[in-house]
Design a protein around this motif. Structure first.
Motif, PDB file in Angstrom:
ATOM      1  N   ALA A 125       0.797  -1.229   0.000  1.00  0.00           N
ATOM      2  CA  ALA A 125       0.000   0.000   0.000  1.00  0.00           C
ATOM      3  C   ALA A 125       0.826   1.274   0.000  1.00  0.00           C
ATOM      4  N   GLU A 126       2.082   1.206   0.403  1.00  0.00           N
ATOM      5  CA  GLU A 126       2.841   2.422   0.684  1.00  0.00           C
ATOM      6  C   GLU A 126       2.990   3.336  -0.527  1.00  0.00           C
ATOM      7  N   TYR A 127       3.380   2.773  -1.676  1.00  0.00           N
ATOM      8  CA  TYR A 127       3.637   3.616  -2.843  1.00  0.00           C
ATOM      9  C   TYR A 127       2.385   4.371  -3.261  1.00  0.00           C
ATOM     10  N   TYR A 128       1.265   3.671  -3.397  1.00  0.00           N
ATOM     11  CA  TYR A 128       0.044   4.327  -3.862  1.00  0.00           C
ATOM     12  C   TYR A 128      -0.592   5.201  -2.787  1.00  0.00           C
ATOM     13  N   ALA A 129      -0.310   4.921  -1.510  1.00  0.00           N
ATOM     14  CA  ALA A 129      -0.775   5.822  -0.452  1.00  0.00           C
ATOM     15  C   ALA A 129      -0.140   7.203  -0.623  1.00  0.00           C
ATOM     16  N   ARG A 130       1.098   7.240  -1.087  1.00  0.00           N
ATOM     17  CA  ARG A 130       1.752   8.527  -1.333  1.00  0.00           C
ATOM     18  C   ARG A 130       1.116   9.274  -2.496  1.00  0.00           C
ATOM     19  N   LEU A 131       0.362   8.558  -3.319  1.00  0.00           N
ATOM     20  CA  LEU A 131      -0.348   9.183  -4.443  1.00  0.00           C
ATOM     21  C   LEU A 131      -1.809   9.479  -4.099  1.00  0.00           C
ATOM     22  N   GLY A 132      -2.150   9.365  -2.810  1.00  0.00           N
ATOM     23  CA  GLY A 132      -3.489   9.741  -2.375  1.00  0.00           C
ATOM     24  C   GLY A 132      -4.498   8.618  -2.301  1.00  0.00           C
ATOM     25  N   PHE A 133      -4.046   7.371  -2.474  1.00  0.00           N
ATOM     26  CA  PHE A 133      -4.959   6.228  -2.406  1.00  0.00           C
ATOM     27  C   PHE A 133      -5.070   5.706  -0.972  1.00  0.00           C
ATOM     28  N   THR A 134      -6.259   5.225  -0.631  1.00  0.00           N
ATOM     29  CA  THR A 134      -6.539   4.661   0.691  1.00  0.00           C
ATOM     30  C   THR A 134      -6.760   3.153   0.561  1.00  0.00           C
ATOM     31  N   PRO A 135      -6.066   2.334   1.371  1.00  0.00           N
ATOM     32  CA  PRO A 135      -6.270   0.880   1.275  1.00  0.00           C
ATOM     33  C   PRO A 135      -7.547   0.431   1.961  1.00  0.00           C
ATOM     34  N   ILE A 136      -8.143  -0.626   1.416  1.00  0.00           N
ATOM     35  CA  ILE A 136      -9.251  -1.327   2.064  1.00  0.00           C
ATOM     36  C   ILE A 136      -8.742  -2.734   2.356  1.00  0.00           C
ATOM     37  N   ALA A 137      -8.542  -3.038   3.620  1.00  0.00           N
ATOM     38  CA  ALA A 137      -7.969  -4.337   3.994  1.00  0.00           C
ATOM     39  C   ALA A 137      -8.971  -5.448   3.699  1.00  0.00           C
ATOM     40  N   THR A 138      -8.609  -6.367   2.818  1.00  0.00           N
ATOM     41  CA  THR A 138      -9.455  -7.506   2.476  1.00  0.00           C
ATOM     42  C   THR A 138      -8.686  -8.799   2.738  1.00  0.00           C
ATOM     43  N   HIS A 139      -9.409  -9.910   2.736  1.00  0.00           N
ATOM     44  CA  HIS A 139      -8.811 -11.186   3.103  1.00  0.00           C
ATOM     45  C   HIS A 139      -9.211 -12.300   2.135  1.00  0.00           C
ATOM     46  N   GLU A 140      -8.303 -13.236   1.975  1.00  0.00           N
ATOM     47  CA  GLU A 140      -8.593 -14.505   1.311  1.00  0.00           C
ATOM     48  C   GLU A 140      -8.764 -15.564   2.383  1.00  0.00           C
ATOM     49  N   ARG A 141      -9.697 -16.481   2.150  1.00  0.00           N
ATOM     50  CA  ARG A 141      -9.993 -17.493   3.153  1.00  0.00           C
ATOM     51  C   ARG A 141      -9.874 -18.886   2.570  1.00  0.00           C
ATOM     52  N   MET A 142      -9.213 -19.755   3.314  1.00  0.00           N
ATOM     53  CA  MET A 142      -9.194 -21.174   2.973  1.00  0.00           C
ATOM     54  C   MET A 142     -10.446 -21.793   3.565  1.00  0.00           C
ATOM     55  N   ILE A 143     -11.216 -22.483   2.717  1.00  0.00           N
ATOM     56  CA  ILE A 143     -12.481 -23.030   3.188  1.00  0.00           C
ATOM     57  C   ILE A 143     -12.509 -24.541   2.985  1.00  0.00           C
ATOM     58  N   THR A 144     -13.357 -25.207   3.755  1.00  0.00           N
ATOM     59  CA  THR A 144     -13.649 -26.616   3.539  1.00  0.00           C
ATOM     60  C   THR A 144     -15.139 -26.763   3.254  1.00  0.00           C
ATOM     61  N   VAL A 145     -15.470 -27.809   2.533  1.00  0.00           N
ATOM     62  CA  VAL A 145     -16.855 -28.072   2.156  1.00  0.00           C
ATOM     63  C   VAL A 145     -17.286 -29.384   2.806  1.00  0.00           C
ATOM     64  N   ALA A 146     -18.371 -29.338   3.561  1.00  0.00           N
ATOM     65  CA  ALA A 146     -18.853 -30.527   4.263  1.00  0.00           C
ATOM     66  C   ALA A 146     -19.257 -31.601   3.264  1.00  0.00           C
ATOM     67  N   GLU A 147     -18.940 -32.859   3.583  1.00  0.00           N
ATOM     68  CA  GLU A 147     -19.295 -33.991   2.728  1.00  0.00           C
ATOM     69  C   GLU A 147     -20.105 -35.010   3.522  1.00  0.00           C
ATOM     70  N   SER A 148     -20.961 -35.724   2.813  1.00  0.00           N
ATOM     71  CA  SER A 148     -21.740 -36.784   3.430  1.00  0.00           C
ATOM     72  C   SER A 148     -20.817 -37.932   3.840  1.00  0.00           C
ATOM     73  N   ASP A 149     -21.193 -38.629   4.926  1.00  0.00           N
ATOM     74  CA  ASP A 149     -20.432 -39.824   5.338  1.00  0.00           C
ATOM     75  C   ASP A 149     -20.442 -40.880   4.247  1.00  0.00           C
ATOM     76  N   ARG A 150     -21.435 -40.838   3.361  1.00  0.00           N
ATOM     77  CA  ARG A 150     -21.528 -41.804   2.264  1.00  0.00           C
ATOM     78  C   ARG A 150     -20.724 -41.354   1.043  1.00  0.00           C
ATOM     79  N   HIS A 151     -20.109 -40.157   1.150  1.00  0.00           N
ATOM     80  CA  HIS A 151     -19.274 -39.614   0.059  1.00  0.00           C
ATOM     81  C   HIS A 151     -20.027 -39.536  -1.260  1.00  0.00           C
ATOM     82  N   GLY A 152     -21.296 -39.212  -1.183  1.00  0.00           N
ATOM     83  CA  GLY A 152     -22.092 -39.050  -2.403  1.00  0.00           C
ATOM     84  C   GLY A 152     -22.406 -37.585  -2.636  1.00  0.00           C
TER      85      GLY A 152
END
Length: 323
Positions: A125-152
């Motif tokens: 963010a530092e370089y563009y902050a000097r040009l008047g830009f404001t950062p919006i802190a965002t995130h990436e998330r590692m997710i899991t997907v629930a599965e049936s015990d029967r794996h179907g």
């Protein structure tokens, strides 16, 4: 004196030659050029994407892409100028060429009616902050997907998506976007562009390097939920998704169906940048990390001054729309 000019002909070739090594994404040099030109050939690209060069005596000093979006900020329509691929030619670094390019691009965009500038910084963010830009802190998330015990797979009708589904996707997006202070107003052409760009990157690259998966859950004869997933090896990136159901249950069901196709395979690592109000009931967040590319904004008119107060929970912005 340096001028701002369309990056065409010899200017474009000089830019592509210089940027190829850092932004080729596994494409050959010829495919890298085809990838850019194919984006320009889409309906949205024709009207909303340009590449500009900061030129002095016939020589490119720096260049960047300008994307023009319709958006909504606090219930008001705004015009957004997206700045991407800001690059200084190696022979002209350290002389302020990129800073001057950015200012000229913003002046050009503002004169055309832009209210807000937006970019995604690969260098923090530092370089563009000097040009008047404001950062919006965002995130990436590692997710899991629930599965049936029967794996179907769940009893959900899932098929490959295509252009006939874009109208439904636009409607799903518009319904969900109302809960956020800032979002793009995604029309059919923009949704088509976002998916086509990912398809082009996969199709122009070496066989097996990456894949795009676009799947629909149907209700009657129309799309009621969808996912767009970028696949590279055993890693899936959820580029965007949508659901008529506010809970996102159809999105979760589509993910379950896709994972159940290969019951003997090791489960993929799934990365998602989900908006704050969407977490399908079949999905759990395992870890999160700051997004690699920093979202940054700069108001260009008084209409967009409130944008500097935006936080992650205020924003609906899909990874597939990043540039």
């Amino acid at each position: 004196m340096a001028d701002l000019a369309p990056a065409e002909g010899p200017y474009l070739e000089a830019i592509l030659n210089a940027t190829y090594d850092i932004w080729h994404d596994g494409l050959s040099r010829a495919a890298y050029a085809r990838f850019y030109r194919a984006q320009l050939a889409t309906p949205w690209g024709k009207r909303a994407l340009t590449r500009l060069a900061h030129v002095d005596r016939g020589e490119v000093l720096a260049s960047g892409k300008l994307y023009l979006f319709d958006a909504t900020l606090d219930g008001r329509r705004v015009r957004v100028a997206g700045l991407g691929a800001i690059f200084t030619q190696p022979a002209h670094r350290g002389r302020g060429a990129a800073r001057e390019l950015v200012e000229r691009m913003l002046q050009h965009a503002a004169s055309g009616g832009a209210d807000l500038a937006l970019l995604f910084s690969e260098i923090g963010a530092e370089y563009y902050a000097r040009l008047g830009f404001t950062p919006i802190a965002t995130h990436e998330r590692m997710i899991t997907v629930a599965e049936s015990d029967r794996h179907g797979a769940p009893a959900t009708m899932v098929r490959a998506g295509d252009d006939r589904d874009l109208k439904d996707i636009v409607a799903m997006g518009a319904a969900r976007a109302g809960g956020y202070r800032f979002h793009l107003d995604r029309d059919r052409d923009l949704v088509h562009y976002a998916i086509a760009k990912k398809r082009l990157l996969a199709g122009l690259g070496p066989p097996g390097l990456r894949e795009l998966q676009f799947f629909i859950a149907e209700a009657g004869a129309s799309a009621a939920g969808y996912v767009v997933i970028g696949v590279k090896g055993r890693e899936w990136t959820l580029e965007e998704c949508g659901d008529r159901d506010p809970s996102g249950a159809r999105v979760g069901a589509i993910l379950q169906v896709l994972i159940a196709r290969d019951p003997a395979e090791r489960r993929p690592a799934v990365i998602a940048s989900l908006p704050s109000q969407l977490l399908p009931p079949q999905v759990a967040i395992v870890t999160e990390r700051p997004s690699r590319d920093v979202m940054m904004i700069r108001p260009l008119t008084d209409t967009a001054k409130a944008a500097v107060s935006l936080r992650e929970n205020d924003v609906l912005y899909w990874k597939s729309d990043q540039f």
